[in-house]
Design a protein around this motif. Structure first.
Motif, short mmCIF file in Angstrom:
data_model
loop_
_atom_site.label_atom_id
_atom_site.label_comp_id
_atom_site.label_asym_id
_atom_site.label_seq_id
_atom_site.Cartn_x
_atom_site.Cartn_y
_atom_site.Cartn_z
N UNK A 282 51.29 -11.21 -5.91
CA UNK A 282 50.52 -10.54 -6.89
C UNK A 282 49.49 -9.66 -7.28
N UNK A 283 48.81 -10.04 -6.08
CA UNK A 283 47.36 -9.52 -5.14
C UNK A 283 48.26 -8.26 -5.14
N UNK A 284 47.16 -7.41 -5.52
CA UNK A 284 46.98 -5.62 -4.45
C UNK A 284 46.73 -5.52 -3.50
N UNK A 285 47.01 -4.52 -2.98
CA UNK A 285 47.61 -4.94 -1.07
C UNK A 285 46.62 -3.83 -1.14
N UNK A 286 45.96 -3.16 -1.57
CA UNK A 286 45.12 -2.56 -0.93
C UNK A 286 43.85 -3.74 0.38
N UNK A 287 44.25 -4.68 0.22
CA UNK A 287 43.56 -5.00 0.94
C UNK A 287 43.85 -6.21 2.91
N UNK A 288 43.07 -6.47 3.33
CA UNK A 288 44.10 -7.06 4.51
C UNK A 288 44.85 -8.26 4.54
N UNK A 289 45.86 -8.29 4.75
CA UNK A 289 46.69 -9.28 4.65
C UNK A 289 46.00 -10.55 5.27
N UNK A 290 45.54 -11.04 5.70
CA UNK A 290 44.73 -12.06 6.73
C UNK A 290 44.08 -12.82 5.13
N UNK A 291 43.12 -11.68 4.30
CA UNK A 291 42.30 -11.92 3.02
C UNK A 291 43.08 -12.42 1.85
N UNK A 292 43.85 -11.79 1.61
CA UNK A 292 45.52 -12.23 0.63
C UNK A 292 45.82 -13.63 1.00
N UNK A 293 46.27 -13.41 1.82
CA UNK A 293 46.95 -14.95 2.45
C UNK A 293 45.52 -16.22 2.34
N UNK A 294 43.77 -16.01 2.75
CA UNK A 294 43.37 -16.94 2.46
C UNK A 294 42.86 -16.74 1.09
N UNK A 295 42.85 -15.71 0.21
CA UNK A 295 42.56 -15.91 -1.21
C UNK A 295 44.28 -16.46 -2.24
N UNK A 296 45.12 -16.35 -1.54
CA UNK A 296 45.92 -16.63 -2.61
C UNK A 296 46.34 -18.78 -2.34
N UNK A 297 45.83 -18.54 -1.07
CA UNK A 297 45.92 -20.00 -1.03
C UNK A 297 44.76 -20.63 -1.93
N UNK A 298 43.54 -20.64 -1.36
CA UNK A 298 42.79 -20.47 -2.36
C UNK A 298 42.50 -21.70 -3.51
N UNK A 299 43.12 -19.87 -4.71
CA UNK A 299 43.51 -20.13 -5.73
C UNK A 299 44.71 -20.74 -5.99
N UNK A 300 45.11 -20.90 -5.29
CA UNK A 300 46.98 -21.60 -5.58
C UNK A 300 45.96 -22.88 -5.66
N UNK A 301 45.57 -23.78 -5.00
CA UNK A 301 45.43 -25.02 -4.75
C UNK A 301 43.72 -25.05 -5.80
N UNK A 302 43.09 -24.16 -6.32
CA UNK A 302 41.98 -24.97 -7.44
C UNK A 302 42.75 -24.32 -8.49
N UNK A 303 43.75 -23.68 -9.42
CA UNK A 303 44.83 -23.66 -10.38
C UNK A 303 45.68 -24.73 -10.24
N UNK A 304 46.47 -25.49 -9.27
CA UNK A 304 47.01 -26.76 -10.35
C UNK A 304 46.16 -27.96 -9.75
N UNK A 305 44.82 -28.13 -9.32
CA UNK A 305 43.84 -29.07 -9.62
C UNK A 305 43.07 -28.75 -10.70
N UNK A 306 43.03 -27.75 -11.04
CA UNK A 306 42.86 -27.31 -12.60
C UNK A 306 41.28 -27.52 -11.75
N UNK A 307 40.50 -26.77 -11.15
CA UNK A 307 39.72 -26.91 -10.48
C UNK A 307 38.67 -25.91 -10.83
N UNK A 308 39.19 -24.59 -10.80
CA UNK A 308 38.31 -23.01 -12.26
C UNK A 308 37.44 -22.78 -10.84
N UNK A 309 37.27 -23.29 -9.35
CA UNK A 309 36.43 -22.01 -8.52
C UNK A 309 37.42 -21.61 -7.94
#
Length: 590
Positions: A282-309
């Protein structure tokens, strides 16, 4: 004859000499200390750190080799513990390769740092898992489950506070005070999301990873993870352990505690993995793959745990992801999945599986959803899709509010975020007053029992409403879906609501006195409800809070995570049953 030490009741457990266990303890502590110094204070692999890590790997392997003869004498079940020796040999081999190759900081900074941190983490985690056999000593102590729950969360909060104070946890030029560190750690462990500093700009990747670990531990619960490891790696759980854990994960059937525990962790990690993959695409492809992976993992855990960070400067309102409606849908679905509760998800999956099996064979017993599951699904849908049109009306019909991916998507995301996920897709400081009241109500209700969400819980509100309705109609018992519920459920639910309202009333009165008067009451009340419901939405007020107000808010975050009723039941002394029955007398209420 030397006295041997064994903390386990398992006859197949290897016997370790006292000095051997002491060596393992200091090796584990040394690995953790080296890891903290390396990542939090130095930020690179110096020759000293390299030699210390190599020495720890040698001690780790030496200690496991000493236990080898005793393990080989025992049963095949005990010999499975040879995995400890295999792990030790692998870590030592890795360190020898690094030493021979001269792979210290000057060779490759990032890879060297990663390799040494991996070795230190493996040594600490392995010895920590072996030490979980001592958990029986802790849980054998006669404690109410509430004390164990509060103690586990409190311990993680303190550890998180210390880790966030490390110099390399924050960006250069910034300083995190002890109070702000405690506030941020509490917010992460209690999966709230209220922050006094911008997570993306104030914390380094090291600090953000600390927050992510705190969020994961806070969402699952440290005791849940501890019991799981003890059950899987060692001799299982005692009846007392099952009772304690059953109280923590809302599983009343003691025989199913182990199965429920395994399902919780499996469902959590599988859902987070699927969510991370979905977010990545879902993330735009205009940034490096490593950053997109990092953002994906962080937001997935934060969303499932209802953390909001969020590690984006403006959250989901950031220009990089703005107007990406698919991303908002994925985040909302993850938050709903985490907030439903493991029992509901398990019961639903079992029901669907049985329904499919019944299509092929009529011999399969007709499945039936639990009353609890039906109430949770009904209330979750009612609050989500009920708040959706209301927020659309208050934000885009009678008020010209900000939108992200369209007005209907914005309203839906706000309705879902208020159910304790806490993400923002627009500037919350520009929300209309009517929307503030609707969001406050949704935050106060919160998620469902056994999930990662906070608030009063959907079942509490449903049972209280049905109980009041029955009282007005003169109906004695609560019957739902052809099942009679216990008589104490209704009064108990109503009591929880009364306690919650009373708690907020007293805390708001205190908050109003310790916070400057130039801040509107609506902002203060919204902040308080957000903390108590472990939501994390804020009308841009959190950074402006005074020190005393921050303390009050973090107390509300902690109480909201463990549950107000749990706190009261835990701290109150047990009542004694009266032996004599006194004469009955009535009083006037109306």
């Amino acid at each position: 004859m030397k006295k041997k030490f064994n903390s386990s009741n398992d006859p197949d457990a290897p016997r370790f000499h006292g000095w051997s266990s002491l060596l393992a303890f200091f090796t584990g502590v040394g690995s953790l200390a080296t890891l903290i110094v390396q990542l939090g204070f130095v930020g690179q692999v110096t020759p000293t750190i390299h030699l210390i890590t190599l020495g720890l790997a040698v001690l780790f392997t030496f200690e496991q080799v000493l236990a080898l003869p005793d393990i080989l004498k025992r049963s095949k079940k005990a010999q499975r513990k040879l995995w400890l020796l295999v792990v030790a040999v692998i870590t030592l081999a890795l360190m020898v390769v690094l030493a021979v190759a001269g792979w210290i900081d000057g060779h490759d900074h990032k890879l060297s740092l990663l390799a040494h941190a991996t070795v230190q983490t493996i040594i600490f985690v392995t010895l920590f898992l072996r030490g979980l056999r001592h958990q029986a000593r802790l849980t054998a102590v006669t404690l109410r489950p509430g004390w164990l729950l509060m103690g586990s969360f409190g311990s993680v909060v303190i550890v998180g506070t210390l880790l966030l104070k490390m110099p390399l946890a924050v960006t250069e030029g910034n300083t995190l005070t002890w109070l702000d560190s405690l506030f941020t750690s509490t917010s992460a462990v209690c999966v709230t999301g209220l922050v006094v500093h911008n997570t993306a700009e104030f914390f380094t990747p090291t600090g953000q990873m600390i927050l992510l670990v705190l969020i994961q531990f806070g969402g699952l619960g440290i005791m849940t993870i501890t019991f799981f490891m003890a059950a899987v790696l060692f001799q299982g759980m005692s009846l007392h352990d099952r009772f304690l854990l059953g109280e923590m994960i809302a599983e009343k059937r003691l025989a199913h505690v182990g199965e429920t525990l395994r399902f919780i962790l499996l469902f959590t990690f599988v859902t987070e993995a699927i969510g991370a993959i979905a977010i990545y695409f879902c993330l735009p492809e205009d940034r490096p793959t490593a950053e997109r992976i990092y953002q994906s993992i962080f937001h997935s855990i934060s969303a499932f745990c209802n953390a909001g960070f969020s590690t984006l400067p403006n959250g989901l309102a950031d220009e990089w992801v703005k107007d990406h409606g698919t991303l908002q849908v994925v985040i909302t679905l993850l938050a709903i999945a985490g907030g439903l509760g493991s029992l509901v998800v398990y019961d639903t999956l079992h029901y669907l599986r049985s329904r499919i099996a019944r299509l092929f064979s009529r011999e399969v017993r007709r499945p039936r959803l639990r009353v609890h599951t039906r109430i949770v699904w009904f209330m979750s849908a009612l609050l989500l899709f009920g708040g959706w049109p209301l927020l659309y009306f208050t934000e885009f019909v009678i008020f010209d509010g900000n939108q992200n991916a369209g007005p209907w998507m914005t309203a839906l995301f706000k309705s879902g975020a208020a159910r304790t996920s806490g993400f923002n897709s627009v500037d919350m400081g520009e929300v209309s007053n009517l929307s503030i009241h609707i969001l406050a109500f949704l935050m106060f209700v919160g998620g469902s029992p056994g999930g990662t969400a906070g608030g009063l819980r959907t079942t509490v509100v449903a049972m209280a409403a049905i109980y009041l309705w029955n009282m007005l109609r003169g109906t004695g018992q609560i019957v739902l879906f052809h099942r009679r519920l216990p008589a104490e459920v209704g009064p108990r639910a109503l009591g929880v609501i009364v306690l919650g309202i009373g708690w907020l009333f007293v805390n708001f009165a205190i908050l109003r006195q310790i916070q400057p008067e130039n801040i509107p009451d609506s902002k203060l009340f919204f902040e308080l409800v957000s903390a108590f419901g472990t939501v994390g939405l804020s009308l841009n007020l959190t950074p402006e809070l005074t020190s005393a107000a921050k303390v009050l808010i973090l107390i509300n975050m902690f109480v909201g995570r463990i549950g107000l009723l749990t706190l009261i039941i835990t701290v109150m002394p047990l009542g004694k049953k009266r032996k004599l029955a006194h004469p009955q007398e009535d009083i006037l209420l109306v």
